[in-house]
Design an enzyme around this catalytic site. Structure first.
Site: not given
Lengths: 120, 425, 576
Positions: C113, C131, C255, C338, C399, C426, C492, C529
């Site tokens: 990655e 979905h 890569v 949508k 996307r 999606s 936190c 915050c």
């Protein structure tokens, strides 16, 4: 005629200083400290410094410090250099002197917190 | 009574919580203070600048000095304070409160008759003021930058822009300058500064840092660390004017764009919130809409001086200690639209209101304003102000008991403006 | 494929500046256009929805010169000479889930990655909806995987210790006269397309379930199988479970090129050394076209589409339990989404969005004011209480659709040791568990041509993960704190995250010791915050964990410096 704002207290009075008569005439101040501030601001502006100083304690990398008295405004960064050159190595407490009479300006750099006394 | 039962529990160990705990103890209550951080003092721990304590101690103190004096008072009275202890929830049961808290020791439940919420406030963030663009490092709220600088001794910026002229922003402009960073300017969307006048002078003008009014940051640049911001002029509705955007290169954006009272615990208890203050609606005893729940300091409304926070919190602590469950007889305190807000929002006529402190801010800058208190249309009190500015909170002490109020009284604060509305500078 | 008809249309639209030709089974569109929107329009003209004959975009566009792919700062030889059985390119939901499914076999798996963490692009920048597929008809790969993927979520999330809730989705209509048509649409979807949970419910029932939805809503399509999950949480969980089962994940690894011989990839060059894999899986998201090209197997094109979501305060989360959107028939027939909606996220925040804007910039995730405006203008019609004032943050994702708007899940068409998992948009999060099983199966099939891999007897599908103390009872919480007192130290305040949880995240199978890395795993700084209180504390915890100065800690990438070192500079004298 000069105008400034009093920084002695949060009220922030707008001061007018008239030096035309030889004597300084200050108006706009709500109290005597305002007059004193105006005079000093004109003749010898002075400020204090609140900053930190390095310590040798990892839990408290820096300790808050301030000056015990005001110094000439123009010397602020000179004094900062002195403060930045120092490392606190003992557990000083609030009010303890870190640098005595810094740059012979008549003010001490003092600790403004008990932080180092609180740590284990 | 078991060992975890108290008369008053104070949540928050900043200036408000400390003063509330001390005054509740002095009024005879068994008090517990709960603080989520490792050390007491709240935000004052990192407010190393001076200017605190002139009203309360008659001296110019730094934030840590002011906080430590208050902590000394707490310790003198042996008031228990649980630090590094975080309240997760509060249940109300038969008129008493069960406070659940976690710490290194586990989960504990403390019981009390009265609660003082002294939870302070938080800072508005970049996206709450609709700054767009990338998500680089180098965007800090002023308080976060202050934490890095004053507590960790780490420099968060070398060349920065400050958005917002609130006091913390001004203080940080000076602080970063002293530590060798370059502050390119303070930008304020409003046409008037948000901070105290003396802070403009001693923090900006003393160091030749320019202040730009009616300007805002609309966009940030930089894929990794911040590389620049887009500054635009804003119109009278504070919306950016198209075509006025220009890029200013910098490595940090420091935000001082407002404080919001923290009232998540209060809301969990069903406390009514005033949309103007964003804090609880309270009465002259600082009691919220929920019986036995008191609010003070910056959780109640954002103050500009710690001294006022302490004063208000001391009143809340005392009232909490004296709290008995009797019915309420509320009378509303109405404020005309020239007020940004007025606290308290109501009085409880079943309790004494002989020395009630009223805090207020004006909506705009006003010169020669006359504050009038009227009851059922009849003027009962007035005070003249040479100038009123929204950043500078005003306080008044009033004896409402002398006014013969009833629940049906129309109690109204108005501001009569002789000089008319005036924009500063 | 009627090429003449396409070219006629292109000529009419663009006056002969672009044309389409059939090459190697693809429709290659070439020519020159000024504006990117025209390039997209031309390719869309040439494309047939869900077709497996893909449009390849070779149009030269003056406006659309994208910045070069952002590369990691690191350059070393950490991977030099590695010869994994499978090299997965891309640490999004696709790559991570495929890696995990492949660990069911005794294989040497390497996932690379280029970003400093997994789930940094689309997988970390979406709304997290699982979905139902109610907008999908038969014939597409999206449809093929949607129900299987949706059904798998309970088990997958239980195994991977990721919170998942089936909350239901309501597609709302305000025009009562449409009801008969929509009723028929529901029947069709339910019985023809197999979206079996589709129902039509009346306005009254809807408001009983969701009292804050717009009172003008007359009826809605309901799909109770709709769920919400934390999309980056699931991606991280998949990747961690893969690592627990023996896969290797190499972050900050891009890569850069490939060497081919006889239609096979022999080596893959990265900024951390050259790797010699037996099989390559292309799960590179917006860059999958570039990877396909490097592998000599470019038969599709990606046209990036930006979407911005807003996260609102958890207090506003009380307005909604489910996923809801309002349909405006007039404007929505031709849209590819949508049009966004409102939902309560897996973490309890209200979320509004996303919008959908075509862009040539694959990595530009800047937010813009108009995105927020468009979404809020529209979604206030779904949920009247929706207010910009409750926004705590917003983010943009890009996307990676093809012009056919379908997934590409297949072996290389020309290159033999390659599998594409591309064009994923999606509902790619929903389909991921099912797609991963198929891709893993395909990979095992390909590898078996040389030597069949054995099942991995040590495979454990269960990931322990980091405990979430705020969700526990006092009793459970107390017990954990007794074991590890750091669980009792809340760092936190907004999200109630303890120091113990932060340290657990740093000790997890994939350690990403940055402020953002910790934030994505255990949520400090995700609240109202936005890290105002906790970011210095988190920075300090990371510095102490790594044993480095605070100024060495990064927000995310190597150059995302947080502080510039000590205020007091270097060595000085001493006093007292």
């Amino acid at each position: 005629m000069k105008e400034t704002v009093c920084i002695v207290c949060p009220r922030g009075c707008k001061l007018r200083i008239d030096e035309s008569g030889g004597d300084l005439a200050v108006t706009g101040n709500a109290c005597r400290r305002g007059r004193d501030f105006a005079v000093s601001e004109l003749k010898d502006p002075r400020r204090t410094i609140c900053t930190t100083v390095r310590t040798a304690f990892p839990e408290v990398p820096v300790l808050p410090v301030r000056l015990s008295a005001e110094i000439p405004k123009a010397r602020i960064f000179d004094v900062m250099r002195e403060i930045n050159a120092v490392t606190v190595e003992s557990r000083v407490g609030r009010g303890d002197i870190i640098i005595k009479d810094v740059l012979s300006l008549g003010a001490d750099v003092i600790a403004s917190s008990n932080l180092l006394k609180e740590i284990q | 009574m078991n060992e975890n039962t108290y008369d008053v529990i104070v949540i928050g160990g900043g200036p408000a919580g400390l003063a509330a705990a001390v005054s509740a103890r002095d009024a005879g209550a068994g008090v517990l203070l709960i603080e989520r951080e490792a050390r007491l003092g709240g935000i004052l721990k990192q407010c190393i600048h001076d200017g605190f304590g002139l009203l309360r101690f008659g001296e110019k103190l730094s934030g840590p000095e002011y906080a430590e004096r208050e902590i000394d008072e707490l310790r003198k009275r042996n008031i228990p304070a649980k630090t590094l202890t975080f309240v997760t929830k509060i249940e109300k049961e038969r008129g008493r409160f069960r406070v659940h808290a976690v710490s290194r020791d586990g989960v504990a439940v403390y019981e009390t008759a009265a609660l003082v919420l002294a939870t302070g406030c938080r800072e508005r963030t970049a996206k709450q003021v609709f700054i767009h663009g990338t998500r680089p490092s180098g965007i800090f709220t002023a308080g976060t930058a202050q934490h890095f600088t004053n507590l960790l001794g780490e420099l968060p910026a070398k060349k920065c822009v400050i958005l917002g002229s609130g006091d913390i922003g001004l203080i940080m402009a000076r602080r970063l300058t002293l530590e060798g960073a370059q502050v390119l300017g303070v930008y304020e969307a409003k046409p008037t500064p948000s901070g105290l006048t003396r802070n403009l002078h001693q923090c900006l003008y003393d160091y030749d840092i320019p202040l730009y009014l009616s300007h805002t940051v609309t966009r940030v640049f930089g894929a990794d660390r911040l590389e620049g911001v887009e500054i635009a002029e804003v119109d009278e509705n504070m919306r950016p004017v198209e075509g006025t955007g220009r890029r200013v290169d910098c490595d940090a954006l420091i935000l001082s764009v407002g404080l919001i009272p923290e009232n998540e615990l209060a809301e969990g208890l069903g406390v009514e919130i005033d949309p103007k203050t964003k804090g609880p609606v309270c009465d002259g005893q600082c009691m919220t809409s929920v019986d036995g729940v008191f609010s003070c300091g910056n959780a109640l409304h954002v103050n500009d001086l710690a001294d006022y926070v302490s004063e208000n919190a001391a009143a809340a602590g005392k009232a909490a200690a004296e709290y008995r469950r009797i019915g309420r007889k509320p009378a509303r305190l109405n404020a005309s639209e020239e007020f940004l807000y007025l606290v308290p929002q109501r009085l409880d006529l079943n309790r004494s209101n002989a020395g009630t402190t009223v805090y207020f801010r004006s909506r705009c800058d006003y010169n020669n304003a006359r504050l009038v208190l009227s009851v059922d249309g009849k003027e009962v009190f007035s005070k003249r102000y040479a100038f009123l500015r929204p950043p500078e909170m005003e306080r008044l002490e009033l004896n409402f008991d002398a006014l013969g109020l009833t629940e049906r009284s129309d109690v109204r604060f108005t501001l009569e403006l002789q000089g008319g509305k005036e924009r500063a500078q | 494929m009627d090429l003449r008809r396409i070219n006629r249309k292109l000529k009419k639209q663009f006056g002969g500046r672009v044309s389409a030709a059939l090459q190697d089974g693809c429709v290659v569109v070439s020519g020159a256009l000024e504006r990117w929107t025209d390039v997209v329009a031309a390719c869309q003209t040439a494309a047939k929805k869900y077709s497996r004959t893909h449009v390849v975009n070779d149009i030269v566009c003056a406006e659309a010169v994208d910045a070069p792919m952002r590369l990691p700062a690191v350059n070393d030889d950490a991977l030099e000479g590695a010869s994994p059985d499978v090299l997965i390119i891309g640490g999004g939901i696709s790559g991570a889930s495929i890696a995990r499914e492949l660990t069911r076999w005794k294989l040497d798996i390497l996932l690379v990655e280029k970003e400093p963490d997994v789930a940094m692009q689309a997988s970390g920048r979406n709304d997290g909806e699982v979905h139902p597929g109610v907008d999908l008809g038969k014939g597409s790969l999206k449809h093929k995987y949607i129900r299987r993927g949706n059904h798998m979520f309970d088990k997958v999330c239980e195994d991977l210790n990721v919170e998942f809730r089936r909350v239901g989705q309501y597609v709302c209509f305000q025009d009562g006269w449409l009801r008969p048509v929509v009723y028929l649409y529901c029947l069709w979807r339910k019985y023809h397309d197999g979206i079996e949970d589709t129902e039509l419910i009346g306005g009254e029932e809807l408001r009983r379930r969701e009292p804050y939805l717009d009172p003008g809503t007359k009826f809605a399509i309901s799909n109770p199988s709709t769920g919400v999950v934390c999309p980056y949480g699931l991606t991280i969980a998949y990747a961690e479970n893969a690592v627990e089962n023996g896969a290797k994940v190499s972050l900050n690894t891009a890569v850069l090129g490939m060497e081919l011989q006889d239609s096979k990839i022999v080596s893959v060059c990265t900024n951390r050394g050259t790797v010699f894999p037996r099989l390559v899986i292309n799960a590179a998201g917006v860059f999958s076209e570039e990877i396909a090209k490097m592998a000599g197997d470019r038969f599709f094109s990606i046209h990036p589409r930006r979407g911005t979501n807003s996260i609102l305060d958890k207090k506003a989360g009380a307005y909604l339990h489910s996923v809801a959107s309002v349909i405006n028939v007039k404007t929505q027939l031709r849209a590819h989404t949508k049009g966004g909606g409102v939902m309560r996220t897996a973490h309890g925040n209200l979320l509004a969005g996303p919008d959908a804007v075509e862009t040539f910039e694959k990595e530009n995730t800047e937010t813009r004011p108009e995105s927020i405006r468009v979404v809020f203008d529209k979604q206030k019609k779904t949920l009247t209480a929706l207010s910009e004032r409750d926004i705590i943050t917003y983010f943009t994702g890009v996307r990676a659709p093809t012009f056919e708007e379908d997934f590409i899940i297949e072996q290389g068409r020309r290159t033999k040791n390659l599998i594409h998992c591309a064009g994923i948009q999606s509902p790619g999060l929903t389909t991921a568990p099912a797609v991963a099983l198929d891709v893993a199966g395909m990979a095992v099939g390909l590898l078996s041509k040389e030597q069949a891999p054995e099942p991995n007897p040590q495979f454990n599908p269960v990931r322990r993960g980091v405990p979430t103390l705020r969700k526990m009872s006092d009793g459970e919480r107390g017990a954990l704190i007794r074991e590890n007192p750091d669980y009792g130290v809340i760092v936190c305040r907004c999200e109630e995250v303890s120091k113990g949880e932060i340290l657990d995240a740093l000790r997890a199978p994939i350690c990403v010791p940055t402020v953002d890395g910790v934030k994505k795993r255990v949520r400090p700084g995700m609240g109202r915050c936005q890290g105002g209180f906790c970011s210095p504390l988190v920075t300090k915890i990371i510095a102490d964990f790594l044993g480095v100065p605070v100024s060495d800690v990064r927000k995310s990438s190597a150059a995302s410096v947080i502080t510039y070192g000590q205020t007091k500079g270097g060595e000085g004298g001493s006093a007292r």
